[in-house]
Write a protein that holds these residues in place. Structure first.
Motif, PDB file in Angstrom:
ATOM      1  N   ALA A 263     142.952  80.181  -5.212  1.00  0.00           N
ATOM      2  CA  ALA A 263     141.681  79.526  -5.511  1.00  0.00           C
ATOM      3  C   ALA A 263     140.675  80.526  -6.060  1.00  0.00           C
ATOM      4  O   ALA A 263     139.926  80.226  -7.004  1.00  0.00           O
ATOM      5  CB  ALA A 263     141.137  78.840  -4.265  1.00  0.00           C
ATOM      6  N   ARG A 264     140.638  81.712  -5.502  1.00  0.00           N
ATOM      7  CA  ARG A 264     139.698  82.721  -5.986  1.00  0.00           C
ATOM      8  C   ARG A 264     140.098  83.244  -7.358  1.00  0.00           C
ATOM      9  O   ARG A 264     139.236  83.588  -8.170  1.00  0.00           O
ATOM     10  CB  ARG A 264     139.587  83.857  -4.972  1.00  0.00           C
ATOM     11  N   GLU A 265     141.400  83.298  -7.630  1.00  0.00           N
ATOM     12  CA  GLU A 265     141.840  83.669  -8.975  1.00  0.00           C
ATOM     13  C   GLU A 265     141.404  82.613  -9.987  1.00  0.00           C
ATOM     14  O   GLU A 265     140.971  82.942 -11.100  1.00  0.00           O
ATOM     15  CB  GLU A 265     143.362  83.842  -8.999  1.00  0.00           C
ATOM     16  N   TRP A 266     141.530  81.340  -9.630  1.00  0.00           N
ATOM     17  CA  TRP A 266     141.058  80.282 -10.513  1.00  0.00           C
ATOM     18  C   TRP A 266     139.570  80.446 -10.815  1.00  0.00           C
ATOM     19  O   TRP A 266     139.117  80.152 -11.919  1.00  0.00           O
ATOM     20  CB  TRP A 266     141.304  78.924  -9.875  1.00  0.00           C
ATOM     21  N   LEU A 267     138.819  80.903  -9.830  1.00  0.00           N
ATOM     22  CA  LEU A 267     137.375  81.031  -9.978  1.00  0.00           C
ATOM     23  C   LEU A 267     136.951  82.457 -10.322  1.00  0.00           C
ATOM     24  O   LEU A 267     135.797  82.834 -10.108  1.00  0.00           O
ATOM     25  CB  LEU A 267     136.677  80.583  -8.691  1.00  0.00           C
ATOM     26  N   SER A 268     137.858  83.226 -10.889  1.00  0.00           N
ATOM     27  CA  SER A 268     137.536  84.616 -11.227  1.00  0.00           C
ATOM     28  C   SER A 268     136.419  84.714 -12.265  1.00  0.00           C
ATOM     29  O   SER A 268     135.741  85.742 -12.362  1.00  0.00           O
ATOM     30  CB  SER A 268     138.786  85.342 -11.732  1.00  0.00           C
ATOM     31  N   PHE A 269     136.204  83.644 -13.029  1.00  0.00           N
ATOM     32  CA  PHE A 269     135.116  83.627 -14.019  1.00  0.00           C
ATOM     33  C   PHE A 269     133.738  83.566 -13.358  1.00  0.00           C
ATOM     34  O   PHE A 269     132.719  83.791 -14.003  1.00  0.00           O
ATOM     35  CB  PHE A 269     135.272  82.415 -14.941  1.00  0.00           C
ATOM     36  N   LEU A 270     133.708  83.261 -12.046  1.00  0.00           N
ATOM     37  CA  LEU A 270     132.438  83.036 -11.367  1.00  0.00           C
ATOM     38  C   LEU A 270     131.545  84.274 -11.364  1.00  0.00           C
ATOM     39  O   LEU A 270     130.326  84.170 -11.512  1.00  0.00           O
ATOM     40  CB  LEU A 270     132.706  82.570  -9.931  1.00  0.00           C
ATOM     41  N   SER A 271     132.153  85.453 -11.210  1.00  0.00           N
ATOM     42  CA  SER A 271     131.353  86.677 -11.179  1.00  0.00           C
ATOM     43  C   SER A 271     130.596  86.865 -12.485  1.00  0.00           C
ATOM     44  O   SER A 271     129.448  87.342 -12.495  1.00  0.00           O
ATOM     45  CB  SER A 271     132.237  87.894 -10.880  1.00  0.00           C
ATOM     46  N   GLY A 272     131.216  86.499 -13.611  1.00  0.00           N
ATOM     47  CA  GLY A 272     130.536  86.605 -14.888  1.00  0.00           C
ATOM     48  C   GLY A 272     129.373  85.638 -15.002  1.00  0.00           C
ATOM     49  O   GLY A 272     128.327  85.965 -15.572  1.00  0.00           O
ATOM     50  N   MET A 273     129.533  84.442 -14.445  1.00  0.00           N
ATOM     51  CA  MET A 273     128.459  83.460 -14.502  1.00  0.00           C
ATOM     52  C   MET A 273     127.288  83.846 -13.611  1.00  0.00           C
ATOM     53  O   MET A 273     126.128  83.571 -13.933  1.00  0.00           O
ATOM     54  CB  MET A 273     128.980  82.081 -14.089  1.00  0.00           C
ATOM     55  N   LEU A 274     127.590  84.482 -12.466  1.00  0.00           N
ATOM     56  CA  LEU A 274     126.548  84.836 -11.506  1.00  0.00           C
ATOM     57  C   LEU A 274     125.958  86.217 -11.764  1.00  0.00           C
ATOM     58  O   LEU A 274     124.873  86.531 -11.279  1.00  0.00           O
ATOM     59  CB  LEU A 274     127.110  84.803 -10.077  1.00  0.00           C
ATOM     60  N   GLY A 275     126.692  87.066 -12.498  1.00  0.00           N
ATOM     61  CA  GLY A 275     126.251  88.426 -12.722  1.00  0.00           C
ATOM     62  C   GLY A 275     126.681  89.406 -11.647  1.00  0.00           C
ATOM     63  O   GLY A 275     126.324  90.579 -11.677  1.00  0.00           O
ATOM     64  N   ASP A 276     127.463  88.935 -10.665  1.00  0.00           N
ATOM     65  CA  ASP A 276     127.974  89.784  -9.585  1.00  0.00           C
ATOM     66  C   ASP A 276     129.119  89.050  -8.924  1.00  0.00           C
ATOM     67  O   ASP A 276     129.250  87.826  -9.068  1.00  0.00           O
ATOM     68  CB  ASP A 276     126.859  90.082  -8.570  1.00  0.00           C
ATOM     69  N   ASP A 277     129.958  89.783  -8.208  1.00  0.00           N
ATOM     70  CA  ASP A 277     131.134  89.206  -7.581  1.00  0.00           C
ATOM     71  C   ASP A 277     130.861  88.903  -6.111  1.00  0.00           C
ATOM     72  O   ASP A 277     130.709  89.824  -5.299  1.00  0.00           O
ATOM     73  CB  ASP A 277     132.318  90.189  -7.688  1.00  0.00           C
ATOM     74  N   PRO A 278     130.767  87.635  -5.733  1.00  0.00           N
ATOM     75  CA  PRO A 278     130.416  87.303  -4.339  1.00  0.00           C
ATOM     76  C   PRO A 278     131.494  87.634  -3.321  1.00  0.00           C
ATOM     77  O   PRO A 278     131.212  87.734  -2.135  1.00  0.00           O
ATOM     78  CB  PRO A 278     130.178  85.793  -4.403  1.00  0.00           C
ATOM     79  N   TRP A 279     132.741  87.801  -3.777  1.00  0.00           N
ATOM     80  CA  TRP A 279     133.825  88.115  -2.839  1.00  0.00           C
ATOM     81  C   TRP A 279     134.049  89.604  -2.715  1.00  0.00           C
ATOM     82  O   TRP A 279     134.362  90.098  -1.630  1.00  0.00           O
ATOM     83  CB  TRP A 279     135.099  87.396  -3.259  1.00  0.00           C
ATOM     84  N   ALA A 280     133.878  90.345  -3.785  1.00  0.00           N
ATOM     85  CA  ALA A 280     134.066  91.808  -3.716  1.00  0.00           C
ATOM     86  C   ALA A 280     133.033  92.441  -2.792  1.00  0.00           C
ATOM     87  O   ALA A 280     133.293  93.451  -2.140  1.00  0.00           O
ATOM     88  CB  ALA A 280     133.956  92.430  -5.108  1.00  0.00           C
ATOM     89  N   ARG A 281     131.864  91.823  -2.666  1.00  0.00           N
ATOM     90  CA  ARG A 281     130.789  92.387  -1.858  1.00  0.00           C
ATOM     91  C   ARG A 281     130.867  91.936  -0.411  1.00  0.00           C
ATOM     92  O   ARG A 281     129.984  92.234   0.385  1.00  0.00           O
ATOM     93  CB  ARG A 281     129.444  91.980  -2.447  1.00  0.00           C
ATOM     94  N   ARG A 282     131.946  91.198  -0.056  1.00  0.00           N
ATOM     95  CA  ARG A 282     132.080  90.692   1.310  1.00  0.00           C
ATOM     96  C   ARG A 282     132.615  91.737   2.269  1.00  0.00           C
ATOM     97  O   ARG A 282     132.442  91.635   3.475  1.00  0.00           O
ATOM     98  CB  ARG A 282     133.030  89.498   1.323  1.00  0.00           C
ATOM     99  N   ALA A 283     133.349  92.732   1.753  1.00  0.00           N
ATOM    100  CA  ALA A 283     134.042  93.672   2.633  1.00  0.00           C
ATOM    101  C   ALA A 283     133.066  94.542   3.399  1.00  0.00           C
ATOM    102  O   ALA A 283     132.017  94.896   2.900  1.00  0.00           O
ATOM    103  CB  ALA A 283     134.957  94.555   1.802  1.00  0.00           C
TER     104      ALA A 283
END
Length: 283
Positions: A263-283
């Protein structure tokens, strides 16, 4: 761990808690800000900073999950031209609950705005009863990304599809017209769940609606449609158009990890739309 602020009222009793939250996003200049973030225990709202133009909010629950009698409710507004993300600090855990637990979300997305609802999966433990309702109203030109995943529970502990009841209702409307109105029901009264669900330990839906997601929908429809049919595959996917500007992706996986990664791979375009990656910053 996510860092941010949370606003909450004093705690209430451990059993039968009622928590509600009110969120409002608006555009100020080139960025979206959280105009309103109010929550009552056991709900908490965290608003971490990010490097993009969108505003992010993560939800969490005191006690690490939902207990018998809990009823959570979230109301959300995204103003014209704003971009907002609502996610969760971790999986929604639903514990044994003879009377049941409930979660309701009502969202309104104004013209030209974007809302991404991408929480972690729901995990119902043995004996859990859970009802979920999501209602999204889209204005003309509004866009929506929605991810809704449910897992078998604590399979390693022998609690595979061992909950008592799971129901998830999703309604998406634009200008009073229903784009999607469906309800998932998993209940052993209709047949033993492990037998009905076979080898699969996780189920999910990803929904993309609106003009700002046109290129993402086209790419995903082509990508999922080209997947080969493999007997006894660990992941089974489908893609279906939803009106002139929508796409519904479905998936069933033999593990929660595979489903979440897909699901996150499908939504990999999301970081470009938001200007940041909401999952990479979770760790």
């Amino acid at each position: 761990m996510i860092r941010g602020e949370h606003i909450q009222s004093p705690g209430v009793a451990r059993t039968g808690r009622a928590g509600d939250a009110r969120l409002a996003f608006e555009r100020v200049g080139n960025r979206t800000v959280v105009r309103t973030a109010l929550a009552h225990s056991p709900l908490r709202l965290l608003t971490p900073r990010n490097h993009g133009h969108a505003a992010w909010v993560y939800t969490s629950s005191l006690g690490g999950g939902l207990v018998d009698g809990d009823h959570l409710s979230v109301e959300l507004d995204v103003a014209e031209g704003a971009a907002a993300l609502l996610s969760s600090q971790g999986s929604t855990r639903v514990y044994r609950s003879p009377r049941g637990c409930r979660s309701d979300l009502s969202a309104r997305v104004a013209e030209g705005a974007l809302l991404a609802l991408v929480p972690d999966p729901t995990m119902c433990f043995a004996g859990a009863r859970y009802d979920q309702r999501q209602d999204v109203q889209l204005a003309p030109g509004a866009s929506l990304i929605l991810m809704d995943l449910v897992t078998a529970g604590r399979s390693a502990n022998g609690e595979r599809w061992a909950f008592t009841h799971y129901s998830s209702a999703l309604r998406v409307h634009r200008e009073g017209r229903a784009l999607l109105d469906e309800r998932w029901l998993l209940d052993p009264h209709q047949g033993t769940l492990p037998e009905r669900l076979g080898r699969f330990d996780a189920l999910g839906t990803v929904l993309l609606v609106g003009p700002s997601l046109a290129s993402a929908r086209e790419a995903l429809a082509e990508r999922v449609g080209a997947l080969p049919v493999i007997p006894r595959a660990g992941l089974v996917c489908s893609a279906s158009p939803l009106g002139p500007d929508g796409l519904v992706l479905r998936a069933a996986a033999t593990s929660a990890e595979v489903l979440l990664r897909t699901a996150r791979e499908w939504l990999s375009f999301l970081s470009g739309m938001l200007g940041d990656d909401p999952w990479a910053r979770r760790a």
